[in-house]
Design a protein around this motif. Structure first.
Motif, PDB file in Angstrom:
ATOM      1  N   CYS A 268      51.603  43.363 -30.455  1.00  0.00           N
ATOM      2  CA  CYS A 268      52.608  42.881 -31.403  1.00  0.00           C
ATOM      3  C   CYS A 268      53.951  42.687 -30.703  1.00  0.00           C
ATOM      4  O   CYS A 268      54.817  43.582 -30.707  1.00  0.00           O
ATOM      5  CB  CYS A 268      52.729  43.861 -32.568  1.00  0.00           C
ATOM      6  SG  CYS A 268      51.234  43.966 -33.558  1.00  0.00           S
ATOM      7  N   GLY A 269      54.083  41.530 -30.064  1.00  0.00           N
ATOM      8  CA  GLY A 269      55.355  41.166 -29.447  1.00  0.00           C
ATOM      9  C   GLY A 269      55.726  41.954 -28.217  1.00  0.00           C
ATOM     10  O   GLY A 269      56.852  41.828 -27.716  1.00  0.00           O
ATOM     11  N   HIS A 270      54.802  42.766 -27.697  1.00  0.00           N
ATOM     12  CA  HIS A 270      55.111  43.572 -26.519  1.00  0.00           C
ATOM     13  C   HIS A 270      54.885  42.737 -25.263  1.00  0.00           C
ATOM     14  O   HIS A 270      54.073  41.806 -25.253  1.00  0.00           O
ATOM     15  CB  HIS A 270      54.216  44.814 -26.491  1.00  0.00           C
ATOM     16  CG  HIS A 270      54.755  45.920 -25.643  1.00  0.00           C
ATOM     17  ND1 HIS A 270      55.765  46.757 -26.061  1.00  0.00           N
ATOM     18  CD2 HIS A 270      54.441  46.309 -24.387  1.00  0.00           C
ATOM     19  CE1 HIS A 270      56.027  47.626 -25.107  1.00  0.00           C
ATOM     20  NE2 HIS A 270      55.256  47.364 -24.072  1.00  0.00           N
ATOM     21  N   LEU A 271      55.605  43.078 -24.196  1.00  0.00           N
ATOM     22  CA  LEU A 271      55.380  42.400 -22.919  1.00  0.00           C
ATOM     23  C   LEU A 271      53.922  42.562 -22.502  1.00  0.00           C
ATOM     24  O   LEU A 271      53.343  43.637 -22.686  1.00  0.00           O
ATOM     25  CB  LEU A 271      56.306  42.967 -21.846  1.00  0.00           C
ATOM     26  CG  LEU A 271      57.785  42.593 -21.998  1.00  0.00           C
ATOM     27  CD1 LEU A 271      58.638  43.436 -21.072  1.00  0.00           C
ATOM     28  CD2 LEU A 271      57.985  41.115 -21.711  1.00  0.00           C
TER      29      LEU A 271
ATOM     30  N   ARG B 161      53.483  40.400 -44.385  1.00  0.00           N
ATOM     31  CA  ARG B 161      52.082  40.084 -44.072  1.00  0.00           C
ATOM     32  C   ARG B 161      52.041  39.340 -42.731  1.00  0.00           C
ATOM     33  O   ARG B 161      51.853  38.124 -42.686  1.00  0.00           O
ATOM     34  CB  ARG B 161      51.444  39.241 -45.175  1.00  0.00           C
ATOM     35  CG  ARG B 161      51.329  39.976 -46.501  1.00  0.00           C
ATOM     36  CD  ARG B 161      50.685  39.094 -47.573  1.00  0.00           C
ATOM     37  NE  ARG B 161      50.544  39.802 -48.820  1.00  0.00           N
ATOM     38  CZ  ARG B 161      51.504  39.906 -49.738  1.00  0.00           C
ATOM     39  NH1 ARG B 161      52.691  39.340 -49.509  1.00  0.00           N
ATOM     40  NH2 ARG B 161      51.297  40.559 -50.862  1.00  0.00           N
ATOM     41  N   PRO B 162      52.218  40.041 -41.632  1.00  0.00           N
ATOM     42  CA  PRO B 162      52.249  39.379 -40.321  1.00  0.00           C
ATOM     43  C   PRO B 162      50.871  38.853 -39.926  1.00  0.00           C
ATOM     44  O   PRO B 162      49.831  39.428 -40.282  1.00  0.00           O
ATOM     45  CB  PRO B 162      52.691  40.499 -39.377  1.00  0.00           C
ATOM     46  CG  PRO B 162      52.215  41.754 -40.042  1.00  0.00           C
ATOM     47  CD  PRO B 162      52.357  41.500 -41.520  1.00  0.00           C
TER      48      PRO B 162
ATOM     49  N   THR C  83      50.752  50.533 -40.107  1.00  0.00           N
ATOM     50  CA  THR C  83      52.039  50.939 -39.542  1.00  0.00           C
ATOM     51  C   THR C  83      53.125  49.929 -39.895  1.00  0.00           C
ATOM     52  O   THR C  83      54.272  50.304 -40.184  1.00  0.00           O
ATOM     53  CB  THR C  83      51.927  51.086 -38.015  1.00  0.00           C
ATOM     54  OG1 THR C  83      50.865  51.991 -37.696  1.00  0.00           O
ATOM     55  CG2 THR C  83      53.218  51.625 -37.423  1.00  0.00           C
ATOM     56  N   ASN C  84      52.773  48.644 -39.878  1.00  0.00           N
ATOM     57  CA  ASN C  84      53.730  47.611 -40.273  1.00  0.00           C
ATOM     58  C   ASN C  84      54.166  47.796 -41.723  1.00  0.00           C
ATOM     59  O   ASN C  84      55.361  47.680 -42.051  1.00  0.00           O
ATOM     60  CB  ASN C  84      53.102  46.227 -40.090  1.00  0.00           C
ATOM     61  CG  ASN C  84      54.044  45.113 -40.498  1.00  0.00           C
ATOM     62  OD1 ASN C  84      54.936  44.729 -39.751  1.00  0.00           O
ATOM     63  ND2 ASN C  84      53.847  44.565 -41.699  1.00  0.00           N
TER      64      ASN C  84
ATOM     65  N   PRO D  74      53.466  39.022 -34.027  1.00  0.00           N
ATOM     66  CA  PRO D  74      54.895  39.333 -33.920  1.00  0.00           C
ATOM     67  C   PRO D  74      55.123  40.838 -33.887  1.00  0.00           C
ATOM     68  O   PRO D  74      54.224  41.626 -34.224  1.00  0.00           O
ATOM     69  CB  PRO D  74      55.475  38.723 -35.197  1.00  0.00           C
ATOM     70  CG  PRO D  74      54.350  38.831 -36.187  1.00  0.00           C
ATOM     71  CD  PRO D  74      53.092  38.596 -35.398  1.00  0.00           C
ATOM     72  N   PRO D  75      56.311  41.280 -33.490  1.00  0.00           N
ATOM     73  CA  PRO D  75      56.639  42.704 -33.581  1.00  0.00           C
ATOM     74  C   PRO D  75      56.452  43.212 -35.006  1.00  0.00           C
ATOM     75  O   PRO D  75      56.591  42.454 -35.975  1.00  0.00           O
ATOM     76  CB  PRO D  75      58.116  42.755 -33.155  1.00  0.00           C
ATOM     77  CG  PRO D  75      58.306  41.544 -32.304  1.00  0.00           C
ATOM     78  CD  PRO D  75      57.413  40.497 -32.898  1.00  0.00           C
ATOM     79  N   ILE D  76      56.124  44.479 -35.138  1.00  0.00           N
ATOM     80  CA  ILE D  76      55.914  45.048 -36.464  1.00  0.00           C
ATOM     81  C   ILE D  76      57.255  45.361 -37.135  1.00  0.00           C
ATOM     82  O   ILE D  76      58.247  45.609 -36.469  1.00  0.00           O
ATOM     83  CB  ILE D  76      55.031  46.316 -36.400  1.00  0.00           C
ATOM     84  CG1 ILE D  76      55.648  47.368 -35.475  1.00  0.00           C
ATOM     85  CG2 ILE D  76      53.627  45.961 -35.953  1.00  0.00           C
ATOM     86  CD1 ILE D  76      54.892  48.689 -35.458  1.00  0.00           C
TER      87      ILE D  76
END
Length: 264
Positions: free
Chosen positions: A140-143, A168-169, A101-102, A161-163
């Motif tokens: 991915c960076g969500h609360l 390349r996270p 998805t990223n 991190p957020p997508i």
């Protein structure tokens, strides 16, 4: 005289299409009770969520929040929603699904420097094995979702991190095993960061105390969250999209023979 209501009609149509994407009810299963409540800012927004039965019989749940809100967020949300559904048909791994998805979001970001920051989102994606109640997840960076177990509170903290921001996270997959009577709460920042007329924030502490001290069933608890927001003085409609998902875990109970009662 020319009608000037075309823009309003198109916005209403966009709202209706977006609502068609989101699930109208939660899945029914013998090992868990699901509940969800969603309130969009101005009727259009970037919160997206669903419950998907995976090819191997496991249960996926995801909740994301696209950067920004309004019409552009609803467009990106719709793209993400459809892509995640497609990706789930190929893999039961949360990490593989999220990385794919990223990459999908990155393909849009590469086309426009001007709009690249709009193609990003926080995302919590978990896959639960009904037989063991073990969940593999990425955050991915969500609360951090919260799990209440008796008098204890667990948080499922960020694993990457957020997508959409990095090609390349560095995303880690973790696991959590639920137990009987656990309650899982997933939510977006439209709830925790809601402010009142005094500019006070609702906050994670208030939300966690509500979780720890409520004995309501899962549907009543969802209503209580939004009632507390109203009592707090948060605006309605909200300034940002508000979504909450509740999952109450319980063991499989076989059918009860006539004349007998359920065990305690």
């Amino acid at each position: 005289m020319k009608c000037q209501c075309g823009g309003e009609f198109e916005l209403a149509l966009a709202r209706n299409v977006q609502q068609l994407l989101l699930p109208k009810s939660s899945p029914s299963c013998h090992w868990c009770c699901f509940g969800v409540k969603n309130l969009m800012a101005n009727g259009l927004g970037g919160d997206f969520f669903d419950f998907i039965t995976m090819p191997d019989g496991c249960q996926a749940v995801f909740l994301g929040d696209v950067t920004g809100h309004g019409l552009h967020a609803s467009v990106v949300m719709s793209l993400l929603y459809g892509f995640i559904h497609r990706a789930c048909l190929k893999s039961c791994s949360p990490l593989e699904t999220v990385l794919e998805t990223n990459q999908f979001l990155q393909s849009f970001a590469e086309r426009s420097v001007k709009y690249d920051h709009f193609f990003s989102s926080t995302l919590f994606f978990g896959v639960i094995n009904p037989d063991t109640l073990e969940m593999q997840f990425v955050n991915c960076g969500h609360l951090p979702p919260m799990v209440r177990r008796d008098k204890h509170l667990f948080t499922l903290n960020s694993t990457g991190p957020p997508i959409g921001f990095f090609e390349r996270p560095d995303i880690e997959m973790r696991s959590f095993r639920f137990e009987k009577n656990d309650r899982l709460l997933l939510y977006t920042d439209g709830i925790s960061e809601a402010t009142n007329a005094d500019n006070h924030m609702f906050g994670l502490r208030r939300l966690s105390q509500l979780l720890m001290h409520s004995d309501d069933n899962y549907l009543e608890f969802l209503d209580k969250i939004f009632a507390e927001l109203k009592n707090f003085g948060a605006p309605n409609p909200p300034q940002d999209d508000c979504t909450a998902i509740i999952m109450d875990f319980h063991p499989f109970l076989p059918p009860v023979p006539k004349g007998q009662s359920l065990p305690p």
